[in-house]
Design a protein around this motif. Structure first.
Motif, PDB file in Angstrom:
ATOM      1  N   THR A  83      38.427  49.351  43.317  1.00  0.00           N
ATOM      2  CA  THR A  83      38.356  48.083  43.932  1.00  0.00           C
ATOM      3  C   THR A  83      37.090  47.651  43.758  1.00  0.00           C
ATOM      4  O   THR A  83      36.043  48.173  43.912  1.00  0.00           O
ATOM      5  N   GLY A  84      37.093  46.138  42.899  1.00  0.00           N
ATOM      6  CA  GLY A  84      35.933  45.457  42.648  1.00  0.00           C
ATOM      7  C   GLY A  84      35.820  44.100  43.493  1.00  0.00           C
ATOM      8  O   GLY A  84      36.776  43.492  43.650  1.00  0.00           O
ATOM      9  N   VAL A  85      34.658  44.028  44.177  1.00  0.00           N
ATOM     10  CA  VAL A  85      34.489  42.757  44.758  1.00  0.00           C
ATOM     11  C   VAL A  85      33.577  41.789  44.009  1.00  0.00           C
ATOM     12  O   VAL A  85      32.416  42.361  43.861  1.00  0.00           O
ATOM     13  N   ASP A  86      33.546  40.586  44.045  1.00  0.00           N
ATOM     14  CA  ASP A  86      32.404  39.565  43.544  1.00  0.00           C
ATOM     15  C   ASP A  86      32.651  38.454  43.819  1.00  0.00           C
ATOM     16  O   ASP A  86      33.815  37.896  43.923  1.00  0.00           O
ATOM     17  N   ILE A  87      31.555  37.535  44.166  1.00  0.00           N
ATOM     18  CA  ILE A  87      31.363  36.255  44.547  1.00  0.00           C
ATOM     19  C   ILE A  87      31.851  35.309  43.593  1.00  0.00           C
ATOM     20  O   ILE A  87      32.288  34.125  43.837  1.00  0.00           O
ATOM     21  N   ALA A  88      31.602  35.645  42.293  1.00  0.00           N
ATOM     22  CA  ALA A  88      31.548  34.628  41.335  1.00  0.00           C
ATOM     23  C   ALA A  88      33.186  34.703  40.583  1.00  0.00           C
ATOM     24  O   ALA A  88      33.586  35.602  40.254  1.00  0.00           O
ATOM     25  N   ALA A  89      33.677  33.511  40.770  1.00  0.00           N
ATOM     26  CA  ALA A  89      35.090  33.511  40.180  1.00  0.00           C
ATOM     27  C   ALA A  89      35.312  33.874  38.810  1.00  0.00           C
ATOM     28  O   ALA A  89      36.193  34.588  38.238  1.00  0.00           O
ATOM     29  N   PHE A  90      34.279  33.662  37.869  1.00  0.00           N
ATOM     30  CA  PHE A  90      34.336  33.948  36.559  1.00  0.00           C
ATOM     31  C   PHE A  90      34.475  35.427  36.369  1.00  0.00           C
ATOM     32  O   PHE A  90      35.217  36.070  35.539  1.00  0.00           O
ATOM     33  N   ASN A  91      33.445  36.264  37.109  1.00  0.00           N
ATOM     34  CA  ASN A  91      33.323  37.385  36.864  1.00  0.00           C
ATOM     35  C   ASN A  91      34.775  38.314  37.335  1.00  0.00           C
ATOM     36  O   ASN A  91      35.190  39.088  36.766  1.00  0.00           O
ATOM     37  N   CYS A  92      35.425  37.424  38.375  1.00  0.00           N
ATOM     38  CA  CYS A  92      36.669  38.193  38.883  1.00  0.00           C
ATOM     39  C   CYS A  92      37.830  37.985  37.875  1.00  0.00           C
ATOM     40  O   CYS A  92      38.531  38.803  37.416  1.00  0.00           O
ATOM     41  N   LEU A  93      37.735  36.739  37.126  1.00  0.00           N
ATOM     42  CA  LEU A  93      38.817  36.733  36.113  1.00  0.00           C
ATOM     43  C   LEU A  93      38.520  37.524  34.744  1.00  0.00           C
ATOM     44  O   LEU A  93      39.447  38.407  34.461  1.00  0.00           O
ATOM     45  N   LEU A  94      37.264  38.054  34.561  1.00  0.00           N
ATOM     46  CA  LEU A  94      36.814  38.876  33.637  1.00  0.00           C
ATOM     47  C   LEU A  94      37.309  40.177  33.926  1.00  0.00           C
ATOM     48  O   LEU A  94      37.881  40.985  32.944  1.00  0.00           O
ATOM     49  N   MET A  95      36.965  40.573  35.277  1.00  0.00           N
ATOM     50  CA  MET A  95      37.576  41.914  35.430  1.00  0.00           C
ATOM     51  C   MET A  95      39.002  42.142  35.644  1.00  0.00           C
ATOM     52  O   MET A  95      39.428  43.045  35.059  1.00  0.00           O
ATOM     53  N   LYS A  96      39.601  41.307  35.929  1.00  0.00           N
ATOM     54  CA  LYS A  96      41.053  41.322  35.932  1.00  0.00           C
ATOM     55  C   LYS A  96      41.550  41.430  34.422  1.00  0.00           C
ATOM     56  O   LYS A  96      42.621  42.153  34.359  1.00  0.00           O
ATOM     57  N   VAL A  97      40.998  40.611  33.431  1.00  0.00           N
ATOM     58  CA  VAL A  97      41.353  40.698  32.234  1.00  0.00           C
ATOM     59  C   VAL A  97      41.325  42.068  31.520  1.00  0.00           C
ATOM     60  O   VAL A  97      41.894  42.781  30.656  1.00  0.00           O
ATOM     61  N   LYS A  98      39.900  42.763  31.885  1.00  0.00           N
ATOM     62  CA  LYS A  98      39.643  43.739  31.300  1.00  0.00           C
ATOM     63  C   LYS A  98      40.665  45.071  32.054  1.00  0.00           C
ATOM     64  O   LYS A  98      40.605  46.120  31.372  1.00  0.00           O
ATOM     65  N   THR A  99      40.900  44.759  33.370  1.00  0.00           N
ATOM     66  CA  THR A  99      41.584  45.818  33.879  1.00  0.00           C
ATOM     67  C   THR A  99      43.108  46.039  33.972  1.00  0.00           C
ATOM     68  O   THR A  99      43.622  47.093  34.423  1.00  0.00           O
ATOM     69  N   ARG A 100      43.776  44.975  33.751  1.00  0.00           N
ATOM     70  CA  ARG A 100      45.034  44.825  33.679  1.00  0.00           C
ATOM     71  C   ARG A 100      45.763  45.825  32.745  1.00  0.00           C
ATOM     72  O   ARG A 100      45.256  45.724  31.708  1.00  0.00           O
ATOM     73  N   ALA A 101      46.954  46.136  33.213  1.00  0.00           N
ATOM     74  CA  ALA A 101      47.541  47.195  32.406  1.00  0.00           C
ATOM     75  C   ALA A 101      48.542  46.189  31.523  1.00  0.00           C
ATOM     76  O   ALA A 101      49.591  45.545  32.326  1.00  0.00           O
ATOM     77  N   TYR A 102      48.607  46.104  30.256  1.00  0.00           N
ATOM     78  CA  TYR A 102      49.460  45.010  29.522  1.00  0.00           C
ATOM     79  C   TYR A 102      50.493  45.670  28.627  1.00  0.00           C
ATOM     80  O   TYR A 102      50.510  46.950  28.343  1.00  0.00           O
ATOM     81  N   ASN A 103      51.472  44.922  28.618  1.00  0.00           N
ATOM     82  CA  ASN A 103      52.572  45.340  27.539  1.00  0.00           C
ATOM     83  C   ASN A 103      51.825  44.723  26.306  1.00  0.00           C
ATOM     84  O   ASN A 103      51.940  43.623  25.985  1.00  0.00           O
ATOM     85  N   LEU A 104      51.339  45.491  25.487  1.00  0.00           N
ATOM     86  CA  LEU A 104      50.740  45.072  24.243  1.00  0.00           C
ATOM     87  C   LEU A 104      51.644  44.118  23.527  1.00  0.00           C
ATOM     88  O   LEU A 104      50.977  43.328  22.625  1.00  0.00           O
ATOM     89  N   PHE A 105      52.897  44.575  23.181  1.00  0.00           N
ATOM     90  CA  PHE A 105      53.527  43.793  22.314  1.00  0.00           C
ATOM     91  C   PHE A 105      53.689  42.265  22.798  1.00  0.00           C
ATOM     92  O   PHE A 105      53.022  41.212  21.876  1.00  0.00           O
ATOM     93  N   ALA A 106      53.807  42.098  23.940  1.00  0.00           N
ATOM     94  CA  ALA A 106      54.073  40.672  24.396  1.00  0.00           C
ATOM     95  C   ALA A 106      52.509  40.167  24.292  1.00  0.00           C
ATOM     96  O   ALA A 106      52.422  38.667  24.425  1.00  0.00           O
ATOM     97  N   LEU A 107      51.287  40.749  24.675  1.00  0.00           N
ATOM     98  CA  LEU A 107      50.119  40.167  24.644  1.00  0.00           C
ATOM     99  C   LEU A 107      49.791  39.452  23.214  1.00  0.00           C
ATOM    100  O   LEU A 107      49.332  38.718  23.020  1.00  0.00           O
ATOM    101  N   GLU A 108      50.138  40.379  22.174  1.00  0.00           N
ATOM    102  CA  GLU A 108      49.853  40.160  20.834  1.00  0.00           C
ATOM    103  C   GLU A 108      50.807  39.060  20.487  1.00  0.00           C
ATOM    104  O   GLU A 108      50.154  37.935  19.723  1.00  0.00           O
ATOM    105  N   ARG A 109      52.022  38.915  20.987  1.00  0.00           N
ATOM    106  CA  ARG A 109      52.724  37.655  20.718  1.00  0.00           C
ATOM    107  C   ARG A 109      52.228  36.516  21.159  1.00  0.00           C
ATOM    108  O   ARG A 109      51.896  35.378  20.411  1.00  0.00           O
ATOM    109  N   ASP A 110      51.751  36.456  22.205  1.00  0.00           N
ATOM    110  CA  ASP A 110      51.004  35.264  22.715  1.00  0.00           C
ATOM    111  C   ASP A 110      49.802  34.916  22.038  1.00  0.00           C
ATOM    112  O   ASP A 110      49.683  33.618  21.653  1.00  0.00           O
TER     113      ASP A 110
END
Ligand SMILES: C[S@@+](CC[C@H](N)C(=O)[O-])C[C@H]1O[C@@H](n2cnc3c(N)ncnc32)[C@H](O)[C@@H]1O
Length: 374
Positions: A83-110
């Motif tokens: 679990t990560g906490v941060d006061i800065a909204a951009f840091n939270c966005l960046l962390m979510k993008v780094k740590t989410r588990a992706y369907n890589l096929f769908a990600l590449e399509r987008d």
């Protein structure tokens, strides 16, 4: 690395003091750690080593100052939840993008679809630039960024595209090549570049950055997917660690903001402006803008104690609280005392600061603490 006299004198832990040759930049910025620049993060290999040494059995790790998410990413890579906490909204966005588990096929399509539409862009974005965008980007770069921004919401992987957009915006700003961290004024004309030792001109386009970073992001997320342990997830809390509600954890690994050093919202100002993110900079602990007055330092001690007490409450079985800090002002003895934490071990490490224009020897401490028994 052979021990130097200085290392012996200071009792430096050489296993945690990597030289450029031991740990080249390519490894310090492996997979998702390089999705977006962030000033003030620690090297992933330090977190790796601390998890192995001090939290070998831990299944969940907490970082109350999670920043760009180094602790979270390395926890996932070593099979732990985090679990990560941060006061800065951009840091939270960046962390979510780094740590989410992706369907890589769908990600590449987008990503490929957004790039295809960017290729067909006719030069006029649907929205007019704000004052900030007009000042900080050349006209064509602004149109390209605003066009890309107008596409983002249509995709399932909008957050990934938002991080690509802000990384491209950072590179496309009207700045000198040697002052990307905190440029004060837009650089409109040619200038003498200390970095490249020649005359340079500010960037005029953003399209090539959008393309390059889209593909780089995709490749890095793929790379991380290969090494992260399946089924482990990270939770990101956008909040103030002094009073945020935290889930229980087996240990804390964190590097707090140091007083008067970095404004964490300000370093990503372009992201707040482009994405319309909420600004909570007034709640940043130790913000550079608060200075180093006696009052500021005493507030820092109180605020850090509040965070550490809040963190310690969530620790099952009195797990360790590991704090990586350069305590130049000597505040941590008071902070630990006020937080009822006991210092079990203090490790000093030499920090390799090859990147940036800073020079000189630099050391930091790793404080291994535990809540005092009542
Ligand atoms: C030294 S940085 C952490 C960097 C992190 N270890 C990494 O590798 O990316 C400190 C972080 O604390 C955050 N912070 C400052 N005040 C805070 C508060 N009151 N609550 C939560 N986070 C805060 C800042 O936004 C910044 O991201």
């Amino acid at each position: 690395m052979a021990p130097t006299q200085e290392a012996l004198y200071r009792n430096i832990d050489l296993d945690l003091s990597w030289s450029e040759r031991d740990l080249p930049e390519r490894e310090r910025t492996k997979h998702v750690h390089r999705l977006h620049p962030y000033l003030g993060k620690f090297v992933p290999q330090l977190v790796e080593a601390l998890l192995t040494r001090h939290l070998p059995q831990a299944r969940t790790v907490l970082d109350p100052f999670a920043g760009s998410g180094t602790t979270l990413v390395q926890s996932l890579e070593s099979g732990r939840r985090a679990t990560g906490v941060d006061i800065a909204a951009f840091n939270c966005l960046l962390m979510k993008v780094k740590t989410r588990a992706y369907n890589l096929f769908a990600l590449e399509r987008d990503i490929r679809d957004a790039l295809r539409r960017l290729e067909g862009f006719d030069g006029r974005a649907p929205e007019r630039p704000s004052r900030y965008v007009k000042a900080w980007f050349a006209p064509r770069a602004a149109e390209e960024l605003l066009f890309f921004r107008s596409l983002v919401d249509e995709y399932e992987h909008a957050d990934v595209l938002r991080v690509v957009l802000t990384r491209a915006a950072r590179s496309a700003r009207r700045t000198t090549h040697f002052d990307l961290d905190f440029p004060k004024e837009p650089q409109r004309g040619e200038y003498w570049c200390h970095k490249h030792r020649r005359h340079c001109r500010p960037v005029e386009r953003a399209e090539h950055f959008l393309r390059r970073y889209s593909l780089d992001t995709l490749a890095r997320i793929h790379e991380f997917a290969r090494v992260r342990v399946r089924g482990k997830e990270a939770t990101v809390v956008h909040g103030d660690s002094r009073d945020a509600e935290l889930p229980s954890a087996d240990g804390v690994v964190t590097s707090p903001p140091y007083p008067g050093l970095i404004d964490y919202h300000e370093q990503h100002r372009y992201a707040y402006e482009l994405l319309g993110l909420e600004d909570r900079s007034s709640l940043e602990i130790g913000a550079a803008a608060s200075g180093l007055s006696r009052t500021a330092l005493s507030e820092y001690v109180d605020n850090m104690s509040a965070v550490l007490k809040n963190g310690a409450r969530q620790l099952a079985h009195g797990g360790p609280i590991i704090i990586v800090v350069n305590d130049a002002k000597g505040l941590y003895p008071a902070i630990l005392e006020q937080s009822s934490l006991e210092l079990e071990e203090r490790i000093t490490r030499h920090v390799n600061r090859r990147t940036g224009r800073r020079s000189g020897e630099f050391f930091e401490d790793v404080l291994i603490c535990r809540a005092r028994r009542p």
